[in-house]
Design a protein around this motif. Structure first.
Motif, mmCIF file in Angstrom:
data_model
loop_
_atom_site.group_PDB
_atom_site.id
_atom_site.type_symbol
_atom_site.label_atom_id
_atom_site.label_comp_id
_atom_site.label_asym_id
_atom_site.label_seq_id
_atom_site.Cartn_x
_atom_site.Cartn_y
_atom_site.Cartn_z
ATOM 1 N N UNK A 53 2.458 6.010 -11.387
ATOM 2 C CA UNK A 53 1.410 6.897 -10.879
ATOM 3 C C UNK A 53 0.496 6.118 -9.939
ATOM 4 N N UNK A 54 -0.298 6.849 -9.192
ATOM 5 C CA UNK A 54 -1.256 6.220 -8.286
ATOM 6 C C UNK A 54 -2.282 5.398 -9.078
ATOM 7 N N UNK A 55 -2.694 5.893 -10.236
ATOM 8 C CA UNK A 55 -3.636 5.163 -11.092
ATOM 9 C C UNK A 55 -3.012 3.867 -11.601
ATOM 10 N N UNK A 56 -1.751 3.921 -12.003
ATOM 11 C CA UNK A 56 -1.060 2.712 -12.462
ATOM 12 C C UNK A 56 -0.912 1.709 -11.325
ATOM 13 N N UNK A 57 -0.673 2.211 -10.110
ATOM 14 C CA UNK A 57 -0.546 1.304 -8.960
ATOM 15 C C UNK A 57 -1.881 0.636 -8.665
ATOM 16 N N UNK A 58 -2.985 1.360 -8.776
ATOM 17 C CA UNK A 58 -4.307 0.756 -8.585
ATOM 18 C C UNK A 58 -4.499 -0.390 -9.577
ATOM 19 N N UNK A 59 -4.137 -0.145 -10.844
ATOM 20 C CA UNK A 59 -4.265 -1.187 -11.866
ATOM 21 C C UNK A 59 -3.340 -2.362 -11.571
ATOM 22 N N UNK A 60 -2.144 -2.093 -11.067
ATOM 23 C CA UNK A 60 -1.185 -3.152 -10.733
ATOM 24 C C UNK A 60 -1.749 -4.048 -9.627
ATOM 25 N N UNK A 61 -2.280 -3.441 -8.569
ATOM 26 C CA UNK A 61 -2.829 -4.236 -7.464
ATOM 27 C C UNK A 61 -4.028 -5.059 -7.923
ATOM 28 N N UNK A 62 -4.915 -4.439 -8.690
ATOM 29 C CA UNK A 62 -6.091 -5.165 -9.188
ATOM 30 C C UNK A 62 -5.686 -6.306 -10.110
ATOM 31 N N UNK A 89 -1.210 11.203 4.509
ATOM 32 C CA UNK A 89 -0.627 10.021 3.879
ATOM 33 C C UNK A 89 -1.603 9.267 2.986
ATOM 34 N N UNK A 90 -2.892 9.517 3.117
ATOM 35 C CA UNK A 90 -3.855 8.876 2.227
ATOM 36 C C UNK A 90 -3.575 9.197 0.770
ATOM 37 N N UNK A 91 -3.010 10.378 0.513
ATOM 38 C CA UNK A 91 -2.645 10.751 -0.849
ATOM 39 C C UNK A 91 -1.477 9.924 -1.373
ATOM 40 N N UNK A 92 -0.770 9.255 -0.473
ATOM 41 C CA UNK A 92 0.442 8.510 -0.830
ATOM 42 C C UNK A 92 0.210 7.013 -0.952
ATOM 43 N N UNK A 93 -1.001 6.543 -0.736
ATOM 44 C CA UNK A 93 -1.238 5.108 -0.674
ATOM 45 C C UNK A 93 -2.315 4.634 -1.644
ATOM 46 N N UNK A 150 10.362 3.254 -6.555
ATOM 47 C CA UNK A 150 9.891 4.296 -5.653
ATOM 48 C C UNK A 150 8.628 3.971 -4.876
ATOM 49 N N UNK A 151 8.148 2.739 -4.966
ATOM 50 C CA UNK A 151 6.969 2.306 -4.207
ATOM 51 C C UNK A 151 7.344 1.140 -3.302
ATOM 52 N N UNK A 152 6.679 1.050 -2.169
ATOM 53 C CA UNK A 152 6.777 -0.105 -1.269
ATOM 54 C C UNK A 152 5.383 -0.706 -1.170
#
Length: 189
Positions: A53-62, A89-93, A150-152
């Motif tokens: 999810x986008x939330x999980x990706x935020x946590x991954x980057x942090x 595309x802002x919804x996708x990043x 599914x993410x780059x």
């Protein structure tokens, strides 16, 4: 250009240049039955399965940037990122941008440590990392591309005249394909 302007220009180029998005498997749902384990006894999905999810990706980057001692996400960048849209595309990043601080100096070795930390978490480096060397022999740009579920993620280290930055921009490939199919974004000509 100011310290927010360069990242915006770079993000626009990267977002519009994302091509060849890989398939990101979809999650399946099963019907609950009485014979299924209870919530307390059920095992969570393995970390490297299912959609991110986008939330999980935020946590991954942090988390990955903190693990290598990079500075936290720049507050000016975070505010801009929260409202930044290129088409839809802002919804996708999800993105991270850190700048040199007294406590966390950025350099090529930190960007390489970040790349190693990503691969250590199961990210696959999709192409050979690029480095650009300035006339004085200093590496002033490092770019890497990583893929997972599914993410780059595009990693970029830049050395400006007086500042260094480290950035990660993550793209949900299925979301990018959907926006493009709807005509919400186009690649540069």
């Amino acid at each position: 250009m100011n310290r927010v302007g360069w990242p915006v220009a770079g993000l626009a180029a990267v977002v519009l240049g994302v091509t060849g998005c890989g398939g990101g498997g979809g999650a399946t749902q099963e019907k609950d039955t009485a014979s299924r384990p209870t919530a307390s006894s059920a095992t969570a999905r393995p970390e490297d399965s299912g959609a991110i999810t986008k939330t999980e990706m935020r946590m991954e980057l942090d988390s990955v940037t903190a693990d290598v001692g990079a500075p936290p996400n720049d507050p000016d960048w975070a505010r801009l990122d929260a409202k930044f849209q290129i088409g839809n595309l802002g919804d996708c990043t999800v993105s991270y941008k850190g700048f040199d601080t007294a406590a966390a100096t950025l350099d090529v070795s930190r960007s390489n440590a970040l790349a190693d930390a990503l691969t250590g978490r199961g990210w696959v480096e999709a192409r050979k990392r690029k480095e650009r060397t300035a006339a004085d022999g200093t590496v002033d740009l490092v770019e890497g591309v990583f893929k997972k579920r599914g993410w780059t993620v595009v990693m970029e280290y830049r050395l400006f005249t007086d500042k260094r930055s480290l950035g990660l921009t993550a793209f949900d490939e299925a979301c990018v394909r959907k926006v493009r199919a709807a005509g919400g974004a186009s690649s540069p000509s």
